[in-house]
Design a protein around this motif. Structure first.
Motif, mmCIF file in Angstrom:
data_model
loop_
_atom_site.group_PDB
_atom_site.id
_atom_site.type_symbol
_atom_site.label_atom_id
_atom_site.label_comp_id
_atom_site.label_asym_id
_atom_site.label_seq_id
_atom_site.Cartn_x
_atom_site.Cartn_y
_atom_site.Cartn_z
ATOM 1 N N ALA A 13 0.819 -1.214 0.000
ATOM 2 C CA ALA A 13 0.000 0.000 0.000
ATOM 3 C C ALA A 13 0.855 1.267 0.000
ATOM 4 O O ALA A 13 0.306 2.377 -0.044
ATOM 5 C CB ALA A 13 -0.915 0.006 1.213
ATOM 6 N N LEU A 14 2.155 1.116 0.036
ATOM 7 C CA LEU A 14 3.073 2.260 0.088
ATOM 8 C C LEU A 14 2.760 3.174 1.270
ATOM 9 O O LEU A 14 2.905 4.400 1.190
ATOM 10 C CB LEU A 14 3.047 3.056 -1.228
ATOM 11 N N GLY A 15 2.284 2.570 2.357
ATOM 12 C CA GLY A 15 2.011 3.330 3.574
ATOM 13 C C GLY A 15 0.836 4.269 3.465
ATOM 14 O O GLY A 15 0.751 5.243 4.212
ATOM 15 N N ARG A 16 -0.067 4.006 2.533
ATOM 16 C CA ARG A 16 -1.235 4.877 2.327
ATOM 17 C C ARG A 16 -2.520 4.087 2.556
ATOM 18 O O ARG A 16 -2.567 2.889 2.297
ATOM 19 C CB ARG A 16 -1.295 5.386 0.875
ATOM 20 N N CYS A 17 -3.544 4.816 2.945
ATOM 21 C CA CYS A 17 -4.880 4.217 2.975
ATOM 22 C C CYS A 17 -5.225 3.850 1.529
ATOM 23 O O CYS A 17 -5.111 4.674 0.629
ATOM 24 C CB CYS A 17 -5.895 5.208 3.532
ATOM 25 N N GLU A 18 -5.658 2.632 1.321
ATOM 26 C CA GLU A 18 -5.931 2.195 -0.048
ATOM 27 C C GLU A 18 -7.272 2.708 -0.571
ATOM 28 O O GLU A 18 -7.584 2.510 -1.739
ATOM 29 C CB GLU A 18 -5.856 0.667 -0.129
ATOM 30 N N TYR A 19 -8.025 3.393 0.274
ATOM 31 C CA TYR A 19 -9.306 3.977 -0.162
ATOM 32 C C TYR A 19 -9.164 5.471 -0.438
ATOM 33 O O TYR A 19 -9.524 5.933 -1.508
ATOM 34 C CB TYR A 19 -10.388 3.704 0.888
ATOM 35 N N CYS A 20 -8.640 6.237 0.509
ATOM 36 C CA CYS A 20 -8.556 7.696 0.321
ATOM 37 C C CYS A 20 -7.125 8.177 0.064
ATOM 38 O O CYS A 20 -6.919 9.357 -0.184
ATOM 39 C CB CYS A 20 -9.147 8.429 1.518
ATOM 40 N N GLY A 105 -16.850 3.939 -7.770
ATOM 41 C CA GLY A 105 -16.133 5.038 -7.128
ATOM 42 C C GLY A 105 -17.079 5.970 -6.380
ATOM 43 O O GLY A 105 -16.837 6.334 -5.229
ATOM 44 N N GLY A 106 -18.168 6.367 -7.020
ATOM 45 C CA GLY A 106 -19.114 7.281 -6.382
ATOM 46 C C GLY A 106 -19.750 6.682 -5.137
ATOM 47 O O GLY A 106 -19.925 7.365 -4.122
ATOM 48 N N THR A 107 -20.065 5.408 -5.199
ATOM 49 C CA THR A 107 -20.661 4.738 -4.051
ATOM 50 C C THR A 107 -19.659 4.643 -2.909
ATOM 51 O O THR A 107 -20.001 4.871 -1.745
ATOM 52 C CB THR A 107 -21.145 3.325 -4.461
ATOM 53 N N THR A 108 -18.411 4.351 -3.246
ATOM 54 C CA THR A 108 -17.382 4.236 -2.223
ATOM 55 C C THR A 108 -17.081 5.592 -1.585
ATOM 56 O O THR A 108 -16.965 5.691 -0.365
ATOM 57 C CB THR A 108 -16.102 3.601 -2.812
ATOM 58 N N VAL A 109 -16.981 6.629 -2.410
ATOM 59 C CA VAL A 109 -16.764 7.980 -1.868
ATOM 60 C C VAL A 109 -17.880 8.330 -0.893
ATOM 61 O O VAL A 109 -17.637 8.839 0.204
ATOM 62 C CB VAL A 109 -16.683 9.034 -3.004
ATOM 63 N N TRP A 110 -19.102 8.034 -1.291
ATOM 64 C CA TRP A 110 -20.251 8.384 -0.460
ATOM 65 C C TRP A 110 -20.286 7.547 0.826
ATOM 66 O O TRP A 110 -20.386 8.097 1.921
ATOM 67 C CB TRP A 110 -21.543 8.185 -1.261
ATOM 68 N N LEU A 111 -20.164 6.232 0.702
ATOM 69 C CA LEU A 111 -20.286 5.379 1.884
ATOM 70 C C LEU A 111 -19.142 5.621 2.872
ATOM 71 O O LEU A 111 -19.348 5.623 4.085
ATOM 72 C CB LEU A 111 -20.326 3.891 1.493
#
Ligand SMILES: [Zn+2]
Length: 133
Positions: A13-20, A105-111
């Protein structure tokens, strides 16, 4: 989960949140966490392919959800699968905003409430400091 698996997840993950994509050095709330993409409740296991690095807020908002309601269509839509797709397949940035470019993507951003005001303020602050997000 053993130390080697944990290290592999962090490195992948290169030390990053894999979502945001928030980096640990930018996370004011606590350490990034290793989460199961498919929760135990849904028969997910601790195999490397089912693990993702996530910030506290993404992790807590995702919870055990595998789907959400697309805010545009209202359709039940699966959430972003970090192992099957790349972040760029479903998201893009507009300044501090994370924009969903697909229904997933839109659903994930929202949820996951990726553009919640406090998260936007943090990304604005980091961008003003010249940090790379
Ligand atoms: Zn996150």
């Amino acid at each position: 989960m053993n130390k080697t698996i944990r290290q592999m997840v962090w490195e992948r993950a290169l030390g990053r949140c894999e979502y945001c994509l928030l980096q640990q050095t930018h996370e004011p709330l606590g350490p990034l966490q290793i989460k199961r993409i498919v929760a135990r409740q849904h028969q997910g296991d601790d195999d490397l392919v089912n693990l993702a690095l996530a910030c506290l807020l993404c992790n807590s908002h995702k919870g055990t959800n595998l789907t959400g309601l697309d805010p545009d269509s209202g359709n039940i839509t699966r959430l972003f699968p970090p192992r099957q797709n790349s972040w760029q397949d479903h998201f893009r940035r507009d300044g501090a905003f994370i924009i969903g470019g697909t229904a997933i993507g839109g659903t994930t951003v929202w949820l996951l409430q990726m553009n919640y005001v406090e998260r936007l303020e943090l990304r604005h602050f980091l961008l003003e400091k010249g940090e790379e997000l």
